[in-house]
Design an enzyme around this catalytic site. Sequence first.
Site, PDB file in Angstrom:
ATOM      1  N   THR A 109       2.542   4.432   1.959  1.00 50.41           N
ATOM      2  CA  THR A 109       1.032   4.922   1.971  1.00 50.41           C
ATOM      3  C   THR A 109       0.565   5.929   2.794  1.00 50.41           C
ATOM      4  O   THR A 109       1.571   6.100   4.024  1.00 50.41           O
ATOM      5  CB  THR A 109       0.371   3.449   2.437  1.00 50.41           C
ATOM      6  OG1 THR A 109       0.292   2.746   1.338  1.00 50.41           O
ATOM      7  CG2 THR A 109      -1.280   3.600   2.653  1.00 50.41           C
ATOM      8  N   GLY A 161       2.752  -0.934   4.180  1.00 45.89           N
ATOM      9  CA  GLY A 161       3.721  -1.966   4.000  1.00 45.89           C
ATOM     10  C   GLY A 161       3.380  -2.967   2.792  1.00 45.89           C
ATOM     11  O   GLY A 161       2.330  -2.326   2.128  1.00 45.89           O
TER      12      GLY A 161
HETATM   13  N1  ASP Z   1       0.324  -0.940   1.554  1.00 47.27           N
HETATM   14  C1  ASP Z   1       0.181  -0.404   0.216  1.00 47.27           C
HETATM   15  C2  ASP Z   1      -0.123  -1.591  -0.727  1.00 47.27           C
HETATM   16  O1  ASP Z   1       0.339  -2.629  -0.684  1.00 47.27           O
HETATM   17  C3  ASP Z   1       1.648   0.142  -0.102  1.00 47.27           C
HETATM   18  C4  ASP Z   1       2.489   0.580   1.047  1.00 47.27           C
HETATM   19  O2  ASP Z   1       2.063   1.110   1.813  1.00 47.27           O
HETATM   20  O3  ASP Z   1       3.819   0.912   0.756  1.00 47.27           O
HETATM   21  O4  ASP Z   1      -0.661  -0.969  -1.858  1.00 47.27           O
END
Ligand code: ASP
Length: 230
Positions: A109, A161
């Site tokens: 993200t 995350g």
């Molecule tokens: N936090 C984001 C989600 O779960 C994805 C990521 O940051 O990898 O949609």
Amino acid sequence: MAAVAAVRQMEDEPLLNAGIGATLNSDGEVELDAGVMEGAGLRAGGAACLRDVRHPIDLAVAVMEDGRHVLLAAAGASRFAREHGLEMCDPSIFITDRKRQELLHGADTVGAVARDSDGHLAVAVSTGGRTGKLPGRIGDSPIPGAGLYADDRFGAVCGTGLGEAFIRLGLARLMVIELQHGMDGASVAKGAIDHLGQAMHAQGGVILIPREGAPHAAFNTPAMPWAMAQ
Ligand code: ASP
């Protein structure tokens, strides 16, 4: 708003998991989430499960400015975007070549926290979510208190995350409460990541900017590129 401008720019970078180059869901399609929050009036906007909105962060801002709701998803969100004159696109433009998507597994993200010269705080986040997620899944990034939070009195934070873990912990809100209670920014960031690891066995990263003083970041992933500008 500087945080939005930074995120909008990153939505165009194919190497990052937001906008163009976002990760694919289990149907091989892209569904995008974005969120924004202002610390002055606790205004917030989120947009989720978007397939045809060129800049998801613009839609999050439009939802916030409209003010009736905090989170719009899927077809209704697209209709709202069209009605507000936002740029729409063919869903296929977000999908870069499949190989790169596979390599991107683990790419994160994008987010930005900002404090202006008047001390106003803001946060903006945009994401393609998790690789292979079920169609319709919404992560933490558009949800205030989970993947982002801003309150001028204490600080602004956002995370990347495992979204399910951020939602279950209410991690962004928790971090701002810790700032409220006087914890220093570095300890709040590190503590959040320790909590994510210990309570949820999850990986992720956070960035934060307190009401005063320097921004901080922490992560338990192999890497999390971050930058600071004045
Ligand atoms: N936090 C984001 C989600 O779960 C994805 C990521 O940051 O990898 O949609």
